[in-house]
Write an enzyme that holds these catalytic residues in place. Structure first.
Site, PDB file in Angstrom:
ATOM      1  N   LYS A   6      -1.564  11.438  12.809  1.00 25.93           N
ATOM      2  CA  LYS A   6      -1.169  10.793  14.058  1.00 25.93           C
ATOM      3  C   LYS A   6       0.103  11.439  14.625  1.00 25.93           C
ATOM      4  O   LYS A   6       0.187  11.719  15.812  1.00 25.93           O
ATOM      5  CB  LYS A   6      -0.919   9.320  13.752  1.00 25.93           C
ATOM      6  CG  LYS A   6      -0.956   8.389  14.888  1.00 25.93           C
ATOM      7  CD  LYS A   6      -1.192   6.953  14.388  1.00 25.93           C
ATOM      8  CE  LYS A   6      -0.486   6.627  13.089  1.00 25.93           C
ATOM      9  NZ  LYS A   6       0.877   6.143  13.229  1.00 25.93           N
TER      10      LYS A   6
ATOM     11  N   ARG B 207       0.805  -3.079  15.290  1.00 30.56           N
ATOM     12  CA  ARG B 207       0.272  -2.928  13.943  1.00 30.56           C
ATOM     13  C   ARG B 207      -0.293  -4.235  13.399  1.00 30.56           C
ATOM     14  O   ARG B 207      -0.924  -4.248  12.348  1.00 30.56           O
ATOM     15  CB  ARG B 207       1.415  -2.493  13.038  1.00 30.56           C
ATOM     16  CG  ARG B 207       1.137  -1.300  12.143  1.00 30.56           C
ATOM     17  CD  ARG B 207       2.390  -1.076  11.340  1.00 30.56           C
ATOM     18  NE  ARG B 207       2.396  -0.006  10.417  1.00 30.56           N
ATOM     19  CZ  ARG B 207       2.797   1.236  10.682  1.00 30.56           C
ATOM     20  NH1 ARG B 207       3.134   1.577  11.899  1.00 30.56           N
ATOM     21  NH2 ARG B 207       2.836   2.122   9.723  1.00 30.56           N
TER      22      ARG B 207
ATOM     23  N   ARG C  33       0.955  16.526   0.434  1.00 30.15           N
ATOM     24  CA  ARG C  33       2.200  16.522   1.199  1.00 30.15           C
ATOM     25  C   ARG C  33       3.382  16.185   0.284  1.00 30.15           C
ATOM     26  O   ARG C  33       4.441  16.794   0.373  1.00 30.15           O
ATOM     27  CB  ARG C  33       2.075  15.480   2.322  1.00 30.15           C
ATOM     28  CG  ARG C  33       3.217  15.506   3.297  1.00 30.15           C
ATOM     29  CD  ARG C  33       2.792  14.887   4.629  1.00 30.15           C
ATOM     30  NE  ARG C  33       3.111  13.479   4.725  1.00 30.15           N
ATOM     31  CZ  ARG C  33       2.623  12.655   5.658  1.00 30.15           C
ATOM     32  NH1 ARG C  33       1.783  13.088   6.556  1.00 30.15           N
ATOM     33  NH2 ARG C  33       2.963  11.390   5.692  1.00 30.15           N
TER      34      ARG C  33
ATOM     35  N   ARG D 262       9.328  11.480   2.246  1.00 27.57           N
ATOM     36  CA  ARG D 262       9.736  10.128   2.609  1.00 27.57           C
ATOM     37  C   ARG D 262       9.633   9.234   1.383  1.00 27.57           C
ATOM     38  O   ARG D 262       8.754   9.409   0.560  1.00 27.57           O
ATOM     39  CB  ARG D 262       8.796   9.610   3.709  1.00 27.57           C
ATOM     40  CG  ARG D 262       9.179  10.051   5.087  1.00 27.57           C
ATOM     41  CD  ARG D 262       8.061   9.863   6.075  1.00 27.57           C
ATOM     42  NE  ARG D 262       7.376   8.575   5.969  1.00 27.57           N
ATOM     43  CZ  ARG D 262       6.453   8.182   6.834  1.00 27.57           C
ATOM     44  NH1 ARG D 262       6.119   8.949   7.846  1.00 27.57           N
ATOM     45  NH2 ARG D 262       5.860   7.028   6.687  1.00 27.57           N
TER      46      ARG D 262
ATOM     47  N   ARG E 272       0.195   1.092   1.550  1.00 27.78           N
ATOM     48  CA  ARG E 272       0.222   1.268   3.010  1.00 27.78           C
ATOM     49  C   ARG E 272      -1.194   1.268   3.581  1.00 27.78           C
ATOM     50  O   ARG E 272      -1.435   0.721   4.654  1.00 27.78           O
ATOM     51  CB  ARG E 272       0.979   2.543   3.386  1.00 27.78           C
ATOM     52  CG  ARG E 272       2.487   2.323   3.397  1.00 27.78           C
ATOM     53  CD  ARG E 272       3.276   3.619   3.346  1.00 27.78           C
ATOM     54  NE  ARG E 272       3.023   4.519   4.443  1.00 27.78           N
ATOM     55  CZ  ARG E 272       3.183   5.849   4.378  1.00 27.78           C
ATOM     56  NH1 ARG E 272       3.553   6.412   3.246  1.00 27.78           N
ATOM     57  NH2 ARG E 272       2.959   6.588   5.422  1.00 27.78           N
TER      58      ARG E 272
HETATM   59  P1  ADP Z   1       2.653   5.659   8.803  1.00 31.89           P
HETATM   60  O1  ADP Z   1       3.014   7.042   8.388  1.00 31.89           O
HETATM   61  O2  ADP Z   1       1.997   4.851   7.725  1.00 31.89           O
HETATM   62  O3  ADP Z   1       1.915   5.612  10.084  1.00 31.89           O
HETATM   63  P2  ADP Z   1       5.131   4.792  10.077  1.00 31.89           P
HETATM   64  O4  ADP Z   1       5.993   5.994  10.026  1.00 31.89           O
HETATM   65  O5  ADP Z   1       4.532   4.412  11.380  1.00 31.89           O
HETATM   66  O6  ADP Z   1       4.001   4.860   8.953  1.00 31.89           O
HETATM   67  O7  ADP Z   1       5.949   3.512   9.527  1.00 31.89           O
HETATM   68  C1  ADP Z   1       6.612   3.524   8.285  1.00 31.89           C
HETATM   69  C2  ADP Z   1       6.970   2.098   7.890  1.00 31.89           C
HETATM   70  O8  ADP Z   1       7.773   1.487   8.912  1.00 31.89           O
HETATM   71  C3  ADP Z   1       5.789   1.142   7.712  1.00 31.89           C
HETATM   72  O9  ADP Z   1       5.214   1.240   6.446  1.00 31.89           O
HETATM   73  C4  ADP Z   1       6.465  -0.210   7.959  1.00 31.89           C
HETATM   74  O10 ADP Z   1       7.212  -0.641   6.842  1.00 31.89           O
HETATM   75  C5  ADP Z   1       7.440   0.109   9.077  1.00 31.89           C
HETATM   76  N1  ADP Z   1       6.823  -0.084  10.418  1.00 31.89           N
HETATM   77  C6  ADP Z   1       6.594   0.888  11.349  1.00 31.89           C
HETATM   78  N2  ADP Z   1       6.026   0.366  12.450  1.00 31.89           N
HETATM   79  C7  ADP Z   1       5.881  -0.961  12.224  1.00 31.89           C
HETATM   80  C8  ADP Z   1       5.345  -2.058  12.969  1.00 31.89           C
HETATM   81  N3  ADP Z   1       4.834  -1.881  14.193  1.00 31.89           N
HETATM   82  N4  ADP Z   1       5.362  -3.282  12.401  1.00 31.89           N
HETATM   83  C9  ADP Z   1       5.878  -3.482  11.183  1.00 31.89           C
HETATM   84  N5  ADP Z   1       6.382  -2.512  10.414  1.00 31.89           N
HETATM   85  C10 ADP Z   1       6.403  -1.253  10.923  1.00 31.89           C
END
Ligand code: ADP
Length: 187
Positions: free
Chosen positions: A13, A88, A127, A135, A146
């Protein structure tokens, strides 16, 4: 151009969002990036979010919503934006509808990058091995969580947009370029 981009962790994404912002001169609104900035800057918000993020769980809807509300009204969003990582949860999606209505903003496209779970695990393990600046939430155990959180909280949001006939699903197992082409075609 205003869009929402969905995809499970490891779907690519972020890569696609970066390519889209360059092509269309729009901004990426990534709640994950915004939260990581808060953690880095050791703000109160960052301190409270860190443990939740490290576990792979979701930060509270209130915090996320306040962040989005502020960000989406900034002038650099006028030409268009990609919502990445938001909404989300169903609650966030409903909140977003109200906010967009208030601000008279319309989302043009909702796009889901779909990738099979086994491939996701494969990608993220690779990764984690390659990247020294991994991360905190990028190891396979947390990733499993996740993915589960995604299935439990975010798949219903995708189903919601599907029921409104607004969802466009892209096959995320193709090459980066092909996925990008498919997205551009929809736009
Ligand atoms: P991913 O790589 O899984 O898409 P993100 O970088 O978008 O993850 O988000 C990392 C973390 O930040 C999530 O696991 C969550 O803890 C928090 N987070 C991000 N966006 C949201 C959201 N819209 N609602 C709740 N928590 C969020």
């Amino acid at each position: 151009m205003k869009l929402i981009l969905f995809g499970p962790p490891g779907a690519g994404k972020g890569t696609q969002a970066k390519m889209l912002i360059d092509k269309f001169n729009i901004v990426q609104i990534s709640t994950g990036d915004m939260l990581r900035d808060e953690v880095q800057s050791e703000t109160e918000l960052g301190k409270s979010a860190k443990f939740i993020m490290d576990r792979g769980d979701l930060v509270s809807d209130d915090i996320i919503f306040a962040m989005i509300k502020k960000r989406i009204q900034m002038s650099d969003c006028n030409n268009g934006f990609i919502l990445d990582g938001f909404p989300r949860t169903l609650n966030q999606a409903i909140g977003l509808e109200g906010l967009l209505e208030d601000l008279k903003i319309e989302i043009e496209k909702v796009i889901e990058i779909e990738v099979d779970e086994n491939l996701l695990l494969e990608r993220i393990n690779k990764r984690a091995l390659e990247d020294k600046n991994t991360r905190n939430d990028d190891n396979s155990l947390i990733l499993k969580n996740r993915i589960n959180v995604y299935k439990k909280d975010t798949v219903p949001v995708i189903e919601y947009y599907k029921s409104l006939r607004r969802l466009n699903t892209i096959n995320g197992t193709q090459s980066i370029e092909k996925v990008f082409q498919d997205i551009v075609k929809i736009l």
